[in-house]
Motif scaffolding. Structure first.
Motif, PDB file in Angstrom:
ATOM      1  N   LYS A   1       0.820  -1.216   0.000  1.00  0.00           N
ATOM      2  CA  LYS A   1       0.000   0.000   0.000  1.00  0.00           C
ATOM      3  C   LYS A   1       0.856   1.269   0.000  1.00  0.00           C
ATOM      4  CE  LYS A   1      -4.301  -1.697   0.586  1.00  0.00           C
ATOM      5  NZ  LYS A   1      -5.463  -1.398  -0.277  1.00  0.00           N
ATOM      6  N   SER A   2       2.170   1.113  -0.072  1.00  0.00           N
ATOM      7  CA  SER A   2       3.112   2.240  -0.105  1.00  0.00           C
ATOM      8  C   SER A   2       3.080   3.065   1.166  1.00  0.00           C
ATOM      9  CB  SER A   2       2.825   3.153  -1.309  1.00  0.00           C
ATOM     10  OG  SER A   2       2.896   2.451  -2.504  1.00  0.00           O
ATOM     11  N   LEU A   3       2.691   2.461   2.275  1.00  0.00           N
ATOM     12  CA  LEU A   3       2.660   3.191   3.540  1.00  0.00           C
ATOM     13  C   LEU A   3       3.969   3.036   4.311  1.00  0.00           C
ATOM     14  CD1 LEU A   3      -0.980   2.366   4.677  1.00  0.00           C
ATOM     15  CD2 LEU A   3      -0.080   4.624   4.107  1.00  0.00           C
ATOM     16  N   ILE A   4       4.610   1.890   4.200  1.00  0.00           N
ATOM     17  CA  ILE A   4       5.896   1.680   4.862  1.00  0.00           C
ATOM     18  C   ILE A   4       6.841   1.005   3.876  1.00  0.00           C
ATOM     19  CG2 ILE A   4       4.774   1.420   7.120  1.00  0.00           C
ATOM     20  CD1 ILE A   4       5.446  -1.589   6.941  1.00  0.00           C
ATOM     21  N   LYS A   5       8.109   0.939   4.261  1.00  0.00           N
ATOM     22  CA  LYS A   5       9.096   0.182   3.496  1.00  0.00           C
ATOM     23  C   LYS A   5      10.113  -0.399   4.469  1.00  0.00           C
ATOM     24  CE  LYS A   5      11.791   4.352   2.444  1.00  0.00           C
ATOM     25  NZ  LYS A   5      12.381   5.177   1.361  1.00  0.00           N
ATOM     26  N   VAL A   6      10.863  -1.369   4.015  1.00  0.00           N
ATOM     27  CA  VAL A   6      11.895  -1.999   4.826  1.00  0.00           C
ATOM     28  C   VAL A   6      13.243  -1.638   4.227  1.00  0.00           C
ATOM     29  CG1 VAL A   6      12.870  -4.169   5.623  1.00  0.00           C
ATOM     30  CG2 VAL A   6      10.382  -3.895   5.514  1.00  0.00           C
ATOM     31  N   ASP A   7      14.093  -1.016   5.047  1.00  0.00           N
ATOM     32  CA  ASP A   7      15.421  -0.607   4.609  1.00  0.00           C
ATOM     33  C   ASP A   7      16.474  -1.278   5.476  1.00  0.00           C
ATOM     34  OD1 ASP A   7      14.695   1.024   2.527  1.00  0.00           O
ATOM     35  OD2 ASP A   7      14.615   2.849   3.727  1.00  0.00           O
ATOM     36  N   SER A   8      17.741  -1.100   5.087  1.00  0.00           N
ATOM     37  CA  SER A   8      18.861  -1.515   5.925  1.00  0.00           C
ATOM     38  C   SER A   8      19.464  -0.277   6.551  1.00  0.00           C
ATOM     39  CB  SER A   8      19.924  -2.245   5.094  1.00  0.00           C
ATOM     40  OG  SER A   8      19.389  -3.452   4.582  1.00  0.00           O
ATOM     41  N   ASP A   9      19.949  -0.422   7.795  1.00  0.00           N
ATOM     42  CA  ASP A   9      20.488   0.747   8.477  1.00  0.00           C
ATOM     43  C   ASP A   9      21.840   1.172   7.924  1.00  0.00           C
ATOM     44  OD1 ASP A   9      22.203  -1.161   9.452  1.00  0.00           O
ATOM     45  OD2 ASP A   9      22.018  -0.561  11.553  1.00  0.00           O
ATOM     46  N   GLY A  10      22.432   0.352   7.047  1.00  0.00           N
ATOM     47  CA  GLY A  10      23.662   0.738   6.375  1.00  0.00           C
ATOM     48  C   GLY A  10      24.919   0.321   7.107  1.00  0.00           C
TER      49      GLY A  10
ATOM     50  N   PHE B   1      25.245  -1.956   9.931  1.00  0.00           N
ATOM     51  CA  PHE B   1      25.292  -3.382  10.245  1.00  0.00           C
ATOM     52  C   PHE B   1      24.389  -4.196   9.334  1.00  0.00           C
ATOM     53  CE2 PHE B   1      26.162  -1.134  14.257  1.00  0.00           C
ATOM     54  CZ  PHE B   1      27.439  -1.608  14.493  1.00  0.00           C
ATOM     55  N   ASP B   2      23.801  -3.563   8.341  1.00  0.00           N
ATOM     56  CA  ASP B   2      22.917  -4.240   7.396  1.00  0.00           C
ATOM     57  C   ASP B   2      21.765  -4.931   8.121  1.00  0.00           C
ATOM     58  OD1 ASP B   2      22.136  -4.847   4.816  1.00  0.00           O
ATOM     59  OD2 ASP B   2      23.119  -6.788   4.824  1.00  0.00           O
ATOM     60  N   ILE B   3      21.204  -4.235   9.117  1.00  0.00           N
ATOM     61  CA  ILE B   3      20.058  -4.739   9.871  1.00  0.00           C
ATOM     62  C   ILE B   3      18.799  -4.121   9.277  1.00  0.00           C
ATOM     63  CG2 ILE B   3      18.928  -4.781  12.129  1.00  0.00           C
ATOM     64  CD1 ILE B   3      21.725  -4.589  13.372  1.00  0.00           C
ATOM     65  N   LYS B   4      17.771  -4.925   9.095  1.00  0.00           N
ATOM     66  CA  LYS B   4      16.540  -4.431   8.512  1.00  0.00           C
ATOM     67  C   LYS B   4      15.788  -3.548   9.509  1.00  0.00           C
ATOM     68  CE  LYS B   4      15.742  -8.155   5.191  1.00  0.00           C
ATOM     69  NZ  LYS B   4      14.818  -9.225   4.765  1.00  0.00           N
ATOM     70  N   VAL B   5      15.317  -2.401   9.005  1.00  0.00           N
ATOM     71  CA  VAL B   5      14.546  -1.471   9.826  1.00  0.00           C
ATOM     72  C   VAL B   5      13.315  -1.017   9.054  1.00  0.00           C
ATOM     73  CG1 VAL B   5      16.568  -0.633  11.081  1.00  0.00           C
ATOM     74  CG2 VAL B   5      15.871   0.521   8.991  1.00  0.00           C
ATOM     75  N   PHE B   6      12.291  -0.597   9.793  1.00  0.00           N
ATOM     76  CA  PHE B   6      11.109  -0.016   9.171  1.00  0.00           C
ATOM     77  C   PHE B   6      11.372   1.457   8.860  1.00  0.00           C
ATOM     78  CE2 PHE B   6       8.524  -3.359  11.491  1.00  0.00           C
ATOM     79  CZ  PHE B   6       8.128  -4.003  10.325  1.00  0.00           C
ATOM     80  N   ASP B   7      10.812   1.912   7.747  1.00  0.00           N
ATOM     81  CA  ASP B   7      10.887   3.338   7.429  1.00  0.00           C
ATOM     82  C   ASP B   7       9.654   3.729   6.632  1.00  0.00           C
ATOM     83  OD1 ASP B   7      11.871   5.876   7.522  1.00  0.00           O
ATOM     84  OD2 ASP B   7      13.650   5.498   6.311  1.00  0.00           O
ATOM     85  N   MET B   8       9.477   5.035   6.448  1.00  0.00           N
ATOM     86  CA  MET B   8       8.337   5.563   5.694  1.00  0.00           C
ATOM     87  C   MET B   8       8.626   7.020   5.368  1.00  0.00           C
ATOM     88  SD  MET B   8       5.672   5.845   8.878  1.00  0.00           S
ATOM     89  CE  MET B   8       6.042   4.147   9.281  1.00  0.00           C
ATOM     90  N   HIS B   9       7.786   7.602   4.531  1.00  0.00           N
ATOM     91  CA  HIS B   9       7.940   9.018   4.196  1.00  0.00           C
ATOM     92  C   HIS B   9       7.603   9.859   5.420  1.00  0.00           C
ATOM     93  CE1 HIS B   9       7.236  12.891   2.205  1.00  0.00           C
ATOM     94  NE2 HIS B   9       7.980  12.406   1.214  1.00  0.00           N
ATOM     95  N   ASP B  10       8.309  10.991   5.562  1.00  0.00           N
ATOM     96  CA  ASP B  10       8.068  11.877   6.703  1.00  0.00           C
ATOM     97  C   ASP B  10       6.603  12.269   6.832  1.00  0.00           C
ATOM     98  OD1 ASP B  10      10.740  11.793   7.258  1.00  0.00           O
ATOM     99  OD2 ASP B  10      11.205  13.731   6.355  1.00  0.00           O
ATOM    100  N   LEU B  11       5.963  12.552   5.710  1.00  0.00           N
ATOM    101  CA  LEU B  11       4.584  13.017   5.753  1.00  0.00           C
ATOM    102  C   LEU B  11       3.612  11.871   6.038  1.00  0.00           C
ATOM    103  CD1 LEU B  11       4.541  15.610   2.830  1.00  0.00           C
ATOM    104  CD2 LEU B  11       4.915  15.974   5.272  1.00  0.00           C
ATOM    105  N   VAL B  12       3.993  10.653   5.701  1.00  0.00           N
ATOM    106  CA  VAL B  12       3.168   9.499   6.077  1.00  0.00           C
ATOM    107  C   VAL B  12       3.230   9.306   7.587  1.00  0.00           C
ATOM    108  CG1 VAL B  12       2.904   7.001   5.850  1.00  0.00           C
ATOM    109  CG2 VAL B  12       3.397   8.385   3.830  1.00  0.00           C
TER     110      VAL B  12
END
Length: 838
Positions: free
Chosen positions: A267-276, A278-289
């Motif tokens: 639904k384009s509300l969240i995404k899963v990124d790496s923290d860079g 330690f390459d650990i997966k984290v939740f992220d989203m647009h600031d306005l979301v």
């Protein structure tokens, strides 16, 4: 466009990201190429207002220019297929949010004629998985693109405002590349003066723009209730936090995040990124979301925190504590914050929140929860750095609590009664330094899977384990006052235990009968210095994968190994009283790592050669070891540093996987060069990497020279990256200090007199004939970096170097077509010798 057939293209992304703009631009540019075309806008809204049949009528009217009346959705499908299957058409279906809409308007490629193109825009990627041939995710605008779009809507060239560039950068930063926000805010600020711009920016920091938020909120409104809860929890508490930890908490609250997170991503509300880092997966989203989520939580009562469903700000906590617990009923579902100061009455305020699903407080809660603390829906309770001596008095029934985490609750003396927590799965009491009493009900808890009580320094005993049928991990490591191994009262008391960690249990003398731990995979008894007896049943254990008993300085023997078929790692290092190599009486095909360093072992029996999977053998510090037997063919790393009595290693040329041998400090070893040659003769060289650490030369007050002649393989100049030679210099503590020289000479066996004296040949001979160079160590301030490295112990020093014979390689490429030079090159590089003078 040039490919044939019918193509369906999906454009997917966050609301306001420019999907409609992109599709409309493509439609305007290419629609003239088709027999018929149609841009059907606002499908989500039109479908909700008028239904699918009216949408089908509008679609047919736009693309075929007819006034057909559609009697039913099924009839509409048939009419669309009959009307378009022989036409080349361009169709844009904008803002699709339901699979039924696609089924009604573009169910199949067969509905459209050869060369047709269908473009679908949506916020839900899932809708495109079965229909679209290709899916494109819209990217947010870069800083330059965002500024260009904002200027288009905000810049008033006839009436420019002061400090426009600085103020516009603030707006662009706030919008974070979202085209919708840039257009709305730019249009709003178009005719405003400098003070009005500043006021608008200040307001945005506290209250989001309603128009932007409501447009973004469309995606949230389309979610199921459980997915709405999941989204708000992630947006308010888990942005840029570790995904695995979040999933565990959300699962404890019965939000089923495994499927829910995928829905939110689609639904384009969240995404899963790496923290860079330690390459650990984290939740992220647009600031306005994220801002939209906060807007939803505050709802119609932005100034009344007691009505918020989620609380995370300290000022809101302080406001509630000032109000008192009895002011109004609390609507809070989640409470999560951290503070370095206590809040009087916080326990009472929390007790008044009857709808709580999870609590996470990092700070100094000092008083126990009162008797009216009864959140029946509570699934997760975490109190870090709490000063409570006990959570609550007496028995308390919390039927849905799955995770209880009281890490670093330094004041905690006793645990609660676990009978009142029937669904508890994870209990974390790490570093509860004052903990003395564990309620005996833990010994027959039927749902616990994970228990962590490491670093509970005051804990002396664990209650008898009667039947903990689901427990998989029991960690009592570094409980230094623990008197004995937990009393396992039957063979079925711990039927599923997989990990048992009792490291640094200083008073532990013997282990239990391992027949009562049939599923145990990892046994960790590191640093149990009083341990003397290992129950012989360990030798029959069929499921153990790792046994680590390093630094058990009182251990004298390891039981005979009879049936440990699954064992991969056995670590008995620093068991200084261990005199005999473990008696292996059966095949151990799985054993990969065997660490026996700094033990009293004198003889390695021939049975070690019958370990077909052994890759790592460490015998360093076994000072009485004289020789090594034949090793298994699988060996890859052999370490025997500091084996002062070791005289013989044997022929290593048979070990095709062997790439690293370390014999540092084996001063009695004879024939180090033979070790090097035998490794080169083996197959290790084929992998183009080999590491050999030979014993150092004993210090001497006289000048001496040590000669090593190494016959390199014929392919050394092309297939080897280079050679790294390292000579450890004397340290400041050594009796003698030296200057050290490494003199390397390459000597070719080629006789130049046999060749002609043509100029071309002589030129090549000059360049590739024997060369001579010197590497000199200069101590002190003349070479500070090298001098500092020479003072480091060999265990802490690692050197990496790359030497490339670039001259030969360049000449070989440049002259590859010259038969004379190729002939000379072959002879110059055949069977060379490398003479090393130390």
């Amino acid at each position: 466009m040039e490919s044939g057939g019918v193509r369906i293209i999906g454009i997917w992304g966050v609301g306001g990201g420019g999907k409609t703009t992109l599709a409309s631009a493509a439609y305007a540019e290419i629609s003239h190429r088709f027999e018929a075309h149609c841009l059907l806008e606002n499908i989500r809204e039109e479908s909700n207002k008028h239904g699918l049949t009216k949408l089908q009528e509008k679609f047919l009217s736009l693309v075929l220019k007819t006034k057909d009346v559609v009697g039913s959705e099924i009839e509409g499908r048939s009419m669309i297929e009959r009307g378009l299957r022989n036409k080349s058409v361009l169709v844009v279906l904008d803002d699709v949010d339901d699979l039924k809409q696609l089924e009604a308007l573009a169910r199949s490629h067969a509905w459209f004629g050869e060369g047709s193109r269908v473009i679908i825009t949506t916020r839900d990627e899932h809708l495109l998985t079965r229909h679209a041939d290709e899916v494109y995710e819209v990217s947010l605008l870069s800083s330059d693109e965002a500024m260009e779009l904002f200027n288009k809507h905000a810049y008033h060239k006839d009436k420019p405002i002061e400090d426009y560039e600085m103020l516009s950068k603030e707006v662009v930063s706030y919008a974070s590349g979202l085209p919708l926000a840039l257009e709305i805010l730019g249009s709003f600020l178009y005719d405003k003066n400098k003070d009005e711009w500043k006021s608008a920016l200040a307001k945005l920091k506290c209250i989001p723009n309603v128009t932007v938020t409501e447009r973004l909120k469309i995606s949230y409104d389309g979610l199921e209730p459980d997915h709405q809860k999941l989204f708000l929890d992630i947006a308010c508490f888990w942005r840029r936090k570790i995904m695995d930890e979040a999933m565990m908490v959300l699962d404890a609250c019965n939000l089923h995040p495994r499927i829910g997170v995928k829905v939110l991503i689609q639904k384009s509300l969240i995404k899963v990124d790496s923290d860079g880092l330690f390459d650990i997966k984290v939740f992220d989203m647009h600031d306005l979301v994220e801002e939209m989520a906060h807007y939803i939580v505050r709802g119609a009562h932005p100034n009344n925190p007691e009505k918020y469903s989620r609380i995370w700000k300290m000022e809101d906590i302080a406001y509630l504590c000032d109000m008192g617990a009895d002011a109004v009923p609390m609507e809070t579902e989640v409470l999560a914050f951290q503070s370095t100061i206590g809040h009087p009455g916080l326990s009472d305020v929390v007790a008044s929140m009857k709808k709580l699903r999870w609590i996470r407080i990092h700070g100094y809660m000092t008083s126990s929860f009162p008797s009216n603390f009864q959140p029946r829906e509570l699934g997760y309770l975490q109190l870090i750095f709490s000063r409570q001596k006990e959570l609550w008095h007496g028995y308390k029934h919390l039927p849905n609590l799955k995770i209880l985490d009281l890490t670093r609750s330094y004041g905690l003396i006793r645990t609660p009664d676990f009978d009142g927590l029937p669904c508890l799965e994870r209990l974390i009491l790490e570093e509860c330094e004052s903990l003395e009493e564990i309620h005996p009900s833990i010994g027959y808890h039927k749902r616990l899977v994970f228990v962590n009580m490491r670093w509970c320094r005051a804990l002396k005993r664990f209650p008898p384990i009667i039947h903990m049928k689901t427990l998989e991990t029991l960690d009592l490591s570094r409980c230094k006052q623990l008197q004995q191994f937990p009393d396992i009262q039957s063979n079925m008391s711990l039927p599923n235990l997989k990990i048992l960690d009792l490291r640094s249990s200083l008073n532990l003398i013997k282990t239990p009968d391992f027949e009562g731990l049939p599923c145990l995979e990892r046994l960790i008894l590191v640093g149990c210095k009083s341990l003397e007896e290992i129950h012989p049943s360990i030798g029959y254990h069929k499921r153990l994968v790792c046994v680590d008993m390093s630094s058990c300085s009182g251990l004298k023997s390891f039981p005979p190994i009879i049936q440990m078929q699954m064992l991969e790692t056995l670590d008995l290092s620093y068991c200084s009283k261990l005199q005999q190599f473990p008696d292996i009486q059966s095949n151990m095909d799985s054993l990969v790592t065997l660490d026996l360093r700094h033990t009293g072992i004198e003889i390695i029996p021939p049975s070690v050669g019958q370990l077909p999977g052994l890759k790592y053998l460490n015998l360093s510090g076994c000072k009485n070891l004289v020789e090594l037997p034949d090793l298994p063919s699988s060996i890859a790393i052999l370490k025997a540093e500091g084996c002062e009595s070791l005289e013989s290693v044997g022929d290593l040329s048979y070990y095709k996987w062997l790439w690293k041998v370390s014999l540092w400090g084996c001063y009695m070893l004879i024939g180090g060069e033979r070790v090097l040659h035998s490794m080169l003769e083996g197959n290790a060289a084929k992998d183009r990497f080999m590491n050999l650490l030979l014993p150092a030369v004993e210090p001497s007050p006289r000048i001496f020279t040590r000669l090593v002649t190494l016959h390199l393989p014929s392919n050394w100049y092309s297939d080897f990256s280079g050679l790294l030679l390292f000579l450890r210099a004397a340290t400041a503590d050594d009796e003698y200090r030296f200057s050290h020289y490494i003199d390397i000479k390459q000597v070719s066996t080629f006789d130049y007199s046999e060749e002609s004296d043509e100029d071309q040949e002589q030129s090549f001979k000059v360049k590739v004939a024997g060369f001579d160079f010197e590497i000199t160590y200069r101590p002190g301030h003349h070479n500070a970096a090298a001098d500092a490295l020479s003072h480091m112990s060999h265990a802490a020093f690692f050197a990496h170097s790359r030497v490339e014979p670039s001259l030969i390689a360049t000449l070989r490429v440049a002259n590859s077509d010259d038969p004379y030079l190729k002939s000379i090159q072959m002879k110059c590089t055949s069977a060379p010798q490398l003479v090393i003078i130390l």
